[in-house]
Structure formats: structure tokens, C-alpha cells
Design an enzyme around this catalytic site. Structure first.
Site, PDB file in Angstrom:
ATOM      1  N   ARG A 169     -33.290  23.991  42.592  1.00  0.00           N
ATOM      2  CA  ARG A 169     -32.397  23.113  43.376  1.00  0.00           C
ATOM      3  C   ARG A 169     -32.915  23.042  44.802  1.00  0.00           C
ATOM      4  NH1 ARG A 169     -28.850  25.300  39.560  1.00  0.00           N
ATOM      5  NH2 ARG A 169     -28.381  23.664  38.049  1.00  0.00           N
ATOM      6  N   ASP A 198     -35.492  23.681  36.371  1.00  0.00           N
ATOM      7  CA  ASP A 198     -34.147  23.126  36.175  1.00  0.00           C
ATOM      8  C   ASP A 198     -34.265  21.611  36.291  1.00  0.00           C
ATOM      9  OD1 ASP A 198     -31.203  22.798  36.179  1.00  0.00           O
ATOM     10  OD2 ASP A 198     -31.203  24.940  36.596  1.00  0.00           O
ATOM     11  N   HIS A 271     -30.789  21.607  31.072  1.00  0.00           N
ATOM     12  CA  HIS A 271     -31.317  21.751  32.432  1.00  0.00           C
ATOM     13  C   HIS A 271     -32.824  21.528  32.459  1.00  0.00           C
ATOM     14  CE1 HIS A 271     -27.674  23.001  34.549  1.00  0.00           C
ATOM     15  NE2 HIS A 271     -27.392  23.819  33.551  1.00  0.00           N
ATOM     16  N   ASP A 333     -28.110  27.831  28.677  1.00  0.00           N
ATOM     17  CA  ASP A 333     -26.749  27.484  29.097  1.00  0.00           C
ATOM     18  C   ASP A 333     -26.565  25.966  29.174  1.00  0.00           C
ATOM     19  OD1 ASP A 333     -28.615  27.557  31.322  1.00  0.00           O
ATOM     20  OD2 ASP A 333     -26.910  27.027  32.588  1.00  0.00           O
ATOM     21  N   GLU A 334     -25.319  25.578  29.166  1.00  0.00           N
ATOM     22  CA  GLU A 334     -24.895  24.207  29.481  1.00  0.00           C
ATOM     23  C   GLU A 334     -25.812  23.149  28.860  1.00  0.00           C
ATOM     24  OE1 GLU A 334     -22.697  25.046  33.729  1.00  0.00           O
ATOM     25  OE2 GLU A 334     -24.831  24.601  33.840  1.00  0.00           O
ATOM     26  N   TRP A 400     -22.448  35.390  31.816  1.00  0.00           N
ATOM     27  CA  TRP A 400     -22.069  34.796  33.102  1.00  0.00           C
ATOM     28  C   TRP A 400     -20.667  34.219  33.080  1.00  0.00           C
ATOM     29  CZ3 TRP A 400     -21.543  29.385  34.368  1.00  0.00           C
ATOM     30  CH2 TRP A 400     -21.823  28.499  33.318  1.00  0.00           C
ATOM     31  N   TYR A 425     -21.358  35.820  41.496  1.00  0.00           N
ATOM     32  CA  TYR A 425     -21.935  34.552  41.923  1.00  0.00           C
ATOM     33  C   TYR A 425     -21.957  34.470  43.443  1.00  0.00           C
ATOM     34  CZ  TYR A 425     -23.306  32.563  37.578  1.00  0.00           C
ATOM     35  OH  TYR A 425     -24.002  32.325  36.422  1.00  0.00           O
ATOM     36  N   ASP A 427     -23.345  32.403  45.187  1.00  0.00           N
ATOM     37  CA  ASP A 427     -23.299  31.049  45.758  1.00  0.00           C
ATOM     38  C   ASP A 427     -21.853  30.671  46.100  1.00  0.00           C
ATOM     39  OD1 ASP A 427     -22.686  30.967  43.012  1.00  0.00           O
ATOM     40  OD2 ASP A 427     -23.501  28.960  42.717  1.00  0.00           O
ATOM     41  N   THR A 476     -28.786  27.506  44.191  1.00  0.00           N
ATOM     42  CA  THR A 476     -29.048  27.006  45.542  1.00  0.00           C
ATOM     43  C   THR A 476     -28.769  25.513  45.735  1.00  0.00           C
ATOM     44  OG1 THR A 476     -31.362  26.715  44.957  1.00  0.00           O
ATOM     45  CG2 THR A 476     -30.766  28.802  45.971  1.00  0.00           C
ATOM     46  N   GLU A 477     -27.862  24.954  44.940  1.00  0.00           N
ATOM     47  CA  GLU A 477     -27.512  23.548  45.162  1.00  0.00           C
ATOM     48  C   GLU A 477     -27.194  23.283  46.629  1.00  0.00           C
ATOM     49  OE1 GLU A 477     -26.290  25.426  42.698  1.00  0.00           O
ATOM     50  OE2 GLU A 477     -25.831  24.266  40.901  1.00  0.00           O
TER      51      GLU A 477
HETATM   52  C1  TNX Z   1     -23.687  27.273  36.345  1.00  0.00           C
HETATM   53  S1  TNX Z   1     -24.688  30.003  35.591  1.00  0.00           S
HETATM   54  C2  TNX Z   1     -25.031  27.224  36.038  1.00  0.00           C
HETATM   55  C3  TNX Z   1     -25.998  26.776  37.050  1.00  0.00           C
HETATM   56  C4  TNX Z   1     -25.315  26.342  38.321  1.00  0.00           C
HETATM   57  C5  TNX Z   1     -24.216  27.344  38.642  1.00  0.00           C
HETATM   58  C6  TNX Z   1     -23.520  27.103  39.949  1.00  0.00           C
HETATM   59  C7  TNX Z   1     -25.471  29.094  34.654  1.00  0.00           C
HETATM   60  C8  TNX Z   1     -26.078  29.768  33.553  1.00  0.00           C
HETATM   61  N1  TNX Z   1     -25.534  27.764  34.875  1.00  0.00           N
HETATM   62  O1  TNX Z   1     -26.812  25.757  36.524  1.00  0.00           O
HETATM   63  O2  TNX Z   1     -26.239  26.275  39.343  1.00  0.00           O
HETATM   64  O3  TNX Z   1     -23.251  27.304  37.625  1.00  0.00           O
HETATM   65  O4  TNX Z   1     -22.652  28.154  40.286  1.00  0.00           O
END
Ligand code: TNX
Length: 765
Positions: A169, A198, A271, A333-334, A400, A425, A427, A476-477
Site C-alpha cells: 500500500r 497486494d 489481493h 484472506d479476503e 487475525w 492491529y 494500523d 499501510t493504507e
Molecule cells: C484486512 S488482515 C486485511 C488487509 C488490510 C487490513 C486493514 C488481512 C489479512 N487483510 O488487507 O490492509 O485489514 O486493517
């Protein structure tokens, strides 16, 4: 609690003083706290004639680090010699195979009048001991460095003491990464999780796929402001950077010298937009892609095709060559499944491999990647989502999303690293102060980090053995500069180091703070940028004396802090009154306050205006409670003299979801007034709307109310924040204010969503 006998002994030993004050066992600035410490009389002095004596190559490397440190920070150049026996006038650094050093990073440090003897195991023992020694040096550039005589015996609680850094980021250069590793070493961290890829940038050179860095490392602009704000504004600055293979090798060996293992993360299957921008055939859709300029989760992900697996094999082969550690992090993730769902190829793969759904397809993906890693002698670690599609027993899970994933994984026999958002976290905001730099959201103060325990109480002994340790993550967004990385890390990283290193039975936040404040001199000396949120002052309002005005309490999270304050708007000085009990006033008053350490102001200035009107400090009742997510301070916070601050996340706005604000205020006696104020928030991108009408009622008895005034929706919408309702000349003891919630709004899919009404402070004047 039993007092160990050496501690009892220490009580009768006279403290020794030096120019920095008196050494005492409880104020030596040692973080993390060692397992056992005995302070003795006298000091040892490191001067230009002191020798460094070592017995093995590892000891020589560790002593080499120490010698470079002394050179850099004190201008002292000490010679290193080899010997099997300790010498006088020397810092003797000896690795040992003795079984007393079998613990993780175990060492003992004996500082005597005429020598220092540091012994420890080769796996970080002597190195950790040297970090302890470094913390005992004076934080000032002197020629003769006095260290108090003492004996320390120490070892770590966990083997995984990690810090993560997202360099996608925002990119941090080689020198900045080295500084991060230095910072980590000082607090006995041994694992650096390097988030290298990412959506917003691919940051590691891969020989076979040059476009990954030629295209994937650069984006054409970056989102301005916070992602949750509606107006998507981007700058037009081409942004990026990457590490060459040589950079990586240099950083890996820099880390190794500090006994830090690097765990590189190559994110997949989600990502991955930067990789798709470089090689669009990695996606299922046949589209072309841009490296992301914004944050969040993107629907375009790696397609689980054979060609993709070939690519991943090539990439992981090169990555495995560059990083000697056993683990490679594959993200996981995600990963939205939209593209997989609409892909004929994915359907075919699912049918051939008897996969029931797309989650299982991600399980299949992870399994394939794990086979590749095993081929290259590596182990797989991934975010807790990798559990969802089934997982081979060798895979390690990084938990997480709270503890749940980690607990499930440990129960299934997987090794686990704990990094739950609510404790790890970094951040997230560490302070509620309005002047904090923009952050992603959330609230994680120092004390909460200190309370973290990586081993959930729900786990039994054999399950707990799977918890390798913990880690903090710095996404680090909203962190464009390295200085800000340090600001987010410090001092929270110190609290976590103690969680991961020290014996939890000795946990004591106040004692930690005493040692930490000693550390802060170190931050200044070493040029570590850190937050002083510890010294932030918070205020709490109560009804004033004899139910008039307000009574305001000031507090800090820093035990024993001295707060000086003024009421005339001037900055507090050492001679300003010391806060000792609540401040009472019946007229609007501004309080300015600051924490002092001795005669020195230590934190940032607290400045708040407490506005008094007929409603301030009165008893209130709410017909509907606010939503439990936004209810801090309850109904009283609407009459506590303080208006809601921005950003509203984490501050004390009351949020009503679909409900109206319906508040009745008992003014204590019949009082005259001519207008009513309602302070409300407008943030439609977050579904926070202005009320669609305000009704005012009065009552002679607190039971029967009659309406005296009303503002319709269009009149309300003319205001920006503070809505004022004129009511003519009124007298009443009870006033009821109803602000109507708009109820629902349509989202982009045409569905109806409930609407928030955010209010802070109402006034009767
Ligand atoms: C979730 S934690 C994400 C990241 C983001 C973060 C921001 C994780 C495995 N994925 O891609 O940057 O939240 O807090």
C-alpha cells in the site's frame, strides 16, 4: 504471591546512583521485562579500552552487532578477541550448550565491577542478552558508559515474536526496512512478516516475470483521504517501488545478523490485482487490469488454472531461494468468489476434483500451493481464511479475525500465530485525540495491547502448545511515511514485546509504564518516532456541585502522571495548578491541561471548551437507547458540555439506528428559555443522515407533555451541523426533544438499508 529470595535480598541492597538518577530494580528501563533480575552494588564501565571477548562464530557475530551499535551511537570502537575464558575489563560474550540455556533465546547476564559475562544459547540467546545490555547503557553520547552491576537470567515465552509490515500500500525503502529491523531487534522480536504483494503494488523482483515489477510495482495515483468517504478523489502521482533480488539478499542477511527470520508474504488468490495488471492471463475473465489506486477488497483474483499454478510455482521457487526461513506466507484472506462463480473453467475444476463450492475450491488452491512449497523445502502459513476450505496438517494459521480461527486451528492440530485485530492491529488509532494522523479506524490503546494474551483461556494444555506466539500487523493504507510507521509501532511494540517475551505471571501495567518511560529517553536518543498518547488527557463530566453547572474529572492512562492545568486558555507551565480533584464551574469554561514529568511537559496539550446552558449536567431520560455500537457515555453525554468531535469513529456521538432521538431533560427547576439546539452529524456515505423533523415539548409535571414548536424536514436540512429551533419565550422544568430518524435509505443495489441518526449535545437556552 511468594517473593523470590533474591528479590527479598535486593531490598536490603543500597541503590547505586549515577548521573541519570538512582538505579533500582523496578526502574531499570528494561523492556521486555526479564525473567529474573538481581541488582548488585557498583558499576562496570565500558570505555575505549574495554575488549569484546568471544568464544564462537555466533558469539563473534553477535558481538560484532554490539560493536557496530557502540560505534554508531557512541563513537566507541572496541576490539574483538577470541578466548575460551572470560577476561577482565571486557564484555565476554560466550555461547554455551549448557542445559540451563535450553529455553527459547535463553541467556544470563552478569555485570560485575571488573567485567561483564554474557552467556546464552546460539539461537538468539547471546543476541537477546546483548539487547538487554544495550538497554542498560546511558541514552546519551558519552565516552565512558556506566552499567549497573547486576545478574539477569532470562528466556522467552514464545518462539514467534513477530512484527509485520505492509510495503504494498505504501513502499518503504531498503534503509527504512533496516531501521525497522533495528527497532525490532531492540525489543527482542525475531520474526519479520514482510507483506510484499497486494492489489496496490508488487514489490519483489522475480527474474522470470519482469512485468511483475515493471508494471505491477507502479500505480497511477492514490486515493486521497479515507476510503469510507464518498467523494473518491485520487492524486495523479505515479507511485511505487520494489526490492531487487540484491536488496532482498542484503535485507535477509541484515535480519539474520539480528537473529530475525523473514517470512515473505506473496498474497493469493485474492489481493492480487498488481500481479493481474502485469499478467492478465492470471485472471479468469480475459480482462485487462490496473494496479489499484484505492483500498479494500477487489473482485478480480487469481484464476485456479494450470497456467496460474505454473506461475505460482516459478514465483515461489525464486522466493524460496531468496529467503532461508522455513515459512512462506501465501495470504489467503479476503478472496471474493464472484469471478470463480462465473467462470466455466472453475466449474470444470470443481467437477473434476469433486469440490462442493468455491470455498472448497480455495481449499484446493491452497493445497496445490502447499505442494509447491513442500517441493522447495518450505512450509505454508496463511491468514485464517485458509481454514475454510480444509487444510493439510502441516499448514500454520495466522489468526487475525479474533481468536476464533486460531482456536479452531489449534484444536485441529495446526500451529498458530495469534494476531487478532482487537489487540494486534497497529494500523488502528492509539488515541482518541482529534489531532491523530488519519488512520484506518478502530481504537487500540497501549494498555489494551499490554492486556493481550496469545493463548486463549479456552484452550487446554495440549492445544495451547500449538500457539507459536503472536504478532502485530502494520497495514499501510494510511501510512505513507516511515516516520509514521514508527509512530504507529511505538510504544505499542514495547507492550507487545513484553506479552511475547515475559512470564505472564509478572504482568503489571503500572510497572511496565515505569520502565517504558525510561525507554522513551531511548526513543529520543535513537531517533525513533513515537506516540505520546500515553500522556493524553481525557475528561469526564459529571453534574456540578449542588446540581449546578459541571464537575469535570481529568485522567490519563499513565499511572502516577502529574497534570497541570489552566482555566484562562493559556498553556500550562510547571507553576500552573496541579490537578488533584474534579474542577467545578457554572459558566462555560475552557480547560487546558498537560502532563508533566518533573518540570518537563511530556504529552500533548489538552484543550476543551465546556459549554454550559440550562440543560448541561441535568438528569436526562432516553425513550430509545442508542445502538450498542455508539452509546459511549449514554444519555448524559448529550448534556455533558462537550460537543462530538471528528472523526466520529471512536468518539462519543450517540448513534440511533432507525430509532428517533427522544430525550427528556429535567432542568431541576422551572427555567426560562427561547431556543433549543440539537448537534447532529451528516455523513451520508456512512448512512448517517440528518433528522427529518424536530419536535419540542414542555410539561408542567414531567408526565404530560404538549408540543411547543416543530421544525419540518426541509428547515432541518438547511443546517449543516448544529440545528437551532426557536421556541419563543418559554418557562418549564421539563423539556422533551424528538429528532426524527429518516428510517431507511436505498443502497446501490436498490435495497433498503436502516439509517443512522448521530447526535451529540442538546441545549436549552
Ligand atoms: C484486512 S488482515 C486485511 C488487509 C488490510 C487490513 C486493514 C488481512 C489479512 N487483510 O488487507 O490492509 O485489514 O486493517
Amino acid at each position: 504471591m511468594r517473593v523470590p529470595c533474591f528479590l527479598a535480598l535486593a531490598l536490603i541492597i543500597m541503590p547505586v546512583s549515577n548521573i541519570f538518577g538512582q538505579y533500582r530494580e523496578n526502574n531499570l528501563p528494561l523492556v521486555p521485562r526479564p525473567r529474573a533480575l538481581k541488582l548488585l552494588t557498583g558499576t562496570f564501565t565500558i570505555s575505549p579500552v574495554t575488549q569484546l571477548v568471544v568464544n564462537t562464530d555466533v558469539a563473534a557475530s553477535d558481538a560484532g552487532y554490539f560493536s557496530e551499535y557502540l560505534k554508531k551511537h557512541y563513537g566507541l570502537a572496541l576490539s574483538i578477541t577470541r578466548s575460551k575464558h572470560p577476561k577482565k575489563n571486557a564484555v565476554n560474550v560466550f555461547t554455551s550448550e549448557d542445559k540451563k540455556y535450553r529455553g527459547k533465546d535463553a541467556y544470563s547476564l552478569s555485570v560485575e565491577n571488573d567485567k561483564v559475562i554474557l552467556e546464552g544459547n546460539v539461537n538468539g540467546g547471546t543476541f537477546s542478552g546483548l539487547q538487554t545490555l544495550v538497554q542498560l547503557l546511558p541514552p546519551a553520547r558519552l565516552n565512558a558508559l556506566n552499567i549497573p552491576c547486576l545478574f539477569i537470567s532470562d528466556s522467552a515465552r514464545f518462539s514467534w515474536r513477530g512484527m509485520h509490515l505492509d510495503v504494498s500500500r505504501h513502499f518503504f525503502n531498503k534503509e527504512e526496512i533496516k531501521k525497522y529491523l533495528d527497532d525490532m531487534a531492540l525489543f527482542k522480536y525475531n520474526t519479520f512478516h514482510w507483506h510484499l504483494t497486494d492489489d496496490q503494488g508488487w514489490r519483489i523482483e522475480i527474474k522470470k516475470y519482469p512485468q511483475l515489477t515493471q508494471t505491477g510495482a507502479w500505480r497511477n495515483g492514490t486515493l486521497i483521504g479515507h476510503y469510507s468517504e464518498a467523494n473518491e478523489l485520487y492524486d495523479t502521482i505515479r507511485y511505487g517501488g520494489f526490492y531487487t533480488r540484491d536488496d532482498v539478499r542484503e535485507i535477509v542477511s541484515y535480519a539474520a545478523k539480528r537473529h530475525i527470520t523473514i517470512v515473505p508474504e506473496i498474497e493469493m488468490p485474492g489481493h492480487a490485482l498488481a500481479a493481474l495488471a502485469a499478467y492478465p492471463w492470471l485472471a479468469c475473465s480475459g480482462d485487462s487490469f490496473q494496479v489499484a489506486r484505492s483500498w479494500g477488497v477487489f473482485k478480480d483474483v487469481f484464476c485456479p488454472s494450470e497456467r496460474t499454478f505454473g506461475f505460482i510455482d516459478d514465483v515461489l521457487k525464486e522466493v524460496s531461494e531468496m529467503f532461508p526461513g522455513q515459512y512462506i506466507h501465501i495470504g489467503g484472506d479476503e478472496c471474493p468468489k464472484d469471478r470463480w462463480r462465473s467462470s466455466p473453467l472453475c466449474r470444470e475444476i470443481m467437477a473434476t476434483n469433486h469440490l462442493k463450492n468455491e470455498e472448497e475450491l480455495q481449499g484446493y488452491f491452497t493445497e496445490r500451493v502447499e505442494k509447491i512449497l513442500h517441493k522447495y523445502g518450505k512450509r505454508l502459513i496463511g491468514w485464517d481464511e485458509i481454514l475454510e476450505g480444509g487444510l493439510s496438517p502441516d499448514a500454520t494459521v495466522m489468526s487475525w479475525r479474533g481468536n476464533v480461527g486460531g482456536m479452531a486451528a489449534a484444536r485441529l492440530g495446526h500451529d498458530v500465530v495469534m494476531t487478532p485485530t482487537n489487540f494486534c492491529y497497529f494500523d488502528y488509532y492509539q488515541s482518541n485525540d482529534e489531532n491523530e494522523p488519519l488512520a484506518i479506524g478502530g481504537y487500540l490503546p497501549l494498555e489494551k495491547v499490554y492486556q493481550f494474551d496469545p493463548v486463549p483461556v479456552e484452550l487446554n494444555e495440549s492445544e495451547s502448545k500449538h500457539i507459536l506466539g503472536g504478532q502485530a500487523n502494520i497495514w499501510t493504507e494510511y501510512i505513507p511515511e516511515f516516520r509514521q510507521v514508527e509512530y504507529m509501532a511505538f510504544p505499542r511494540m514495547c507492550a507487545l514485546s513484553e506479552v511475547l517475551w515475559s512470564d505472564p505471571s509478572g504482568k503489571d501495567y503500572d510497572a511496565f509504564i515505569t520502565r517504558l518511560t525510561g525507554q522513551m529517553k531511548w526513543f529520543d536518543f535513537l531517533g525513533i518516532n513515537y506516540s505520546k498518547a500515553l500522556y493524553d488527557i481525557q475528561s469526564f463530566s459529571y453534574p456540578g456541585d449542588r446540581n449546578e453547572g459541571l464537575s469535570v474529572e481529568l485522567s490519563t492512562t499513565c499511572p502516577g502522571a502529574t497534570v497541570h492545568y489552566t482555566l484562562d486558555g493559556s498553556d500550562p507551565v510547571f507553576n500552573s495548578p496541579v490537578y488533584s480533584s474534579r474542577i467545578n464551574f457554572t459558566q462555560s469554561t475552557g480547560i487546558t491541561a498537560e502532563v508533566f514529568t518533573g518540570s518537563k511537559p511530556s504529552g500533548r496539550i489538552f484543550k476543551k471548551l465546556f459549554r454550559i446552558n440550562n440543560a448541561t449536567g441535568r438528569e436526562v431520560t432516553l425513550a430509545h437507547p442508542p445502538n450498542e455500537e455508539y452509546c459511549r457515555g449514554g444519555g448524559f453525554s448529550l448534556v455533558n458540555g462537550v460537543t462530538g468531535s471528528l472523526p466520529w469513529k471512536g468518539s462519543e456521538w450517540l448513534g440511533f439506528l432507525k430509532d428517533d432521538l427522544d430525550i427528556t431533560i429535567d432542568l431541576g427547576a422551572e427555567r426560562p428559555f427561547t431556543k433549543i439546539g440539537v448537534d447532529a452529524l451528516k455523513d451520508e456515505s456512512n448512512r448517517i443522515y440528518f433528522p427529518v423533523g424536530i419536535m419540542i415539548y414542555t410539561s408542567p409535571d414531567g408526565k404530560n407533555f404538549s408540543e411547543i414548536s416543530e421544525l419540518d424536514s426541509s428547515s432541518v436540512q438547511k443546517f449543516d451541523r448544529l440545528i437551532t429551533v426557536p421556541v419563543g419565550n418559554q418557562r418549564s422544568r421539563w423539556v422533551r426533544i424528538v429528532a426524527k430518524n429518516r428510517g431507511i435509505c436505498k443502497n446501490e443495489n436498490g435495497q433498503e438499508d436502516p439509517v443512522w441518526l448521530f447526535v451529540d449535545e442538546v441545549s436549552v437556552e
